[in-house]
Design an enzyme around this catalytic site. Structure first.
Site, PDB file in Angstrom:
ATOM      1  N   LYS A  13       0.835  -1.208   0.000  1.00 15.36           N
ATOM      2  CA  LYS A  13       0.000   0.000   0.000  1.00 15.36           C
ATOM      3  C   LYS A  13       0.873   1.263   0.000  1.00 15.36           C
ATOM      4  O   LYS A  13       0.626   2.196  -0.748  1.00 15.36           O
ATOM      5  CB  LYS A  13      -0.915   0.048   1.239  1.00 15.36           C
ATOM      6  N   ARG A  88      -9.259   0.979   9.197  1.00 11.63           N
ATOM      7  CA  ARG A  88      -8.879  -0.404   9.463  1.00 11.63           C
ATOM      8  C   ARG A  88      -9.956  -1.159  10.230  1.00 11.63           C
ATOM      9  O   ARG A  88      -9.798  -2.353  10.484  1.00 11.63           O
ATOM     10  CB  ARG A  88      -7.607  -0.410  10.310  1.00 11.63           C
ATOM     11  N   ARG A 137      11.957  -2.132  10.568  1.00 15.73           N
ATOM     12  CA  ARG A 137      10.876  -1.642  11.424  1.00 15.73           C
ATOM     13  C   ARG A 137      10.711  -2.618  12.583  1.00 15.73           C
ATOM     14  O   ARG A 137      10.855  -3.817  12.413  1.00 15.73           O
ATOM     15  CB  ARG A 137       9.567  -1.617  10.613  1.00 15.73           C
ATOM     16  N   ARG A 148      -0.658  -9.483  12.769  1.00 20.70           N
ATOM     17  CA  ARG A 148      -1.246  -8.366  12.015  1.00 20.70           C
ATOM     18  C   ARG A 148      -2.185  -8.898  10.918  1.00 20.70           C
ATOM     19  O   ARG A 148      -3.201  -8.276  10.607  1.00 20.70           O
ATOM     20  CB  ARG A 148      -0.138  -7.499  11.412  1.00 20.70           C
TER      21      ARG A 148
END
Ligand code: AMP
Length: 192
Positions: A13, A88, A137, A148
């Site tokens: 994304k 979300r 990250r 996730r």
């Protein structure tokens, strides 16, 4: 133009949002980037976000809605924006609708970049192996990704039928190359 990019974590994304910024002069509103900036600043929001992100969970809806509501009121958003990472949850999607309605702004497209979970897990393993630890990250590891992905399937995918019923949901196969995905998104947008 007002666009939402939806898709599981790691689907690309952010990469595709940047292509749209470069090619169409749109503004990218990445809630993940905003939260990472808050973490880097050491603010109270950042401290909360750090723990939530490392656990692969979601920040509370009210906080995210407030952040996006303030951000879309800024002057650089007048010519449109790409939402990357928001909404979300159903509550966020409903709040976004309300915000757009109040401002008289349309929601043009919701573009779903689909990639299956196994491919995403493989990709992350390769990325972890190839990226020096200092550049990674904190939430970029296979274990957090699995969590996730569960959160994505449980909390984010229920939003899709709603956009589908409004005729604005467009699906793009995210297993193609970055350029192929960008081209397909470009076609969708220019048809709008
Ligand atoms: P992202 O960079 O979009 O993958 O976001 C990284 C992390 O930030 C997510 O795993 C969540 O912990 C948090 N986050 C980003 N956007 C949202 C949102 N809209 N709602 C709740 N949490 C979010």
């Amino acid at each position: 133009m007002h666009i939402i990019l939806l898709g599981p974590p790691g689907a690309g994304k952010g990469t595709q949002a940047k292509v749209l910024v470069n090619n169409h002069g749109m503004v990218q509103l990445s809630t993940g980037d905003m939260l990472r900036a808050a973490v880097a600043s050491g603010s109270q929001l950042g401290q909360q976000a750090k723990d939530v992100m490392e656990a692969g969970k979601l920040m509370p809806d009210e906080i995210m809605v407030e952040i996006i509501s303030a951000r879309i009121a800024e002057p650089d958003c007048v010519n449109g924006f790409i939402l990357d990472g928001f909404p979300r949850t159903t509550a966020q999607a409903e709040a976004l609708d309300k915000m757009l309605k109040e401002k008289g702004l349309p929601l043009d497209f919701v573009i779903e970049i689909s990639v299956n979970d196994a491919v995403l897990i493989d990709r992350i393993k390769t990325r972890v192996a190839e990226t020096p630890e200092a550049e990674r990250r904190d939430d970029d590891n296979a274990e957090t990704l699995r969590h996730r992905l569960d959160v994505y399937h449980e909390q984010t995918t229920p939003i899709l039928p709603y956009y589908q019923s409004r005729g604005i949901l467009k699906k793009v196969d995210g297993m193609q190359s970055i350029d192929e995905v960008s081209n397909q998104i470009g076609v969708i947008i220019s048809a709008g």
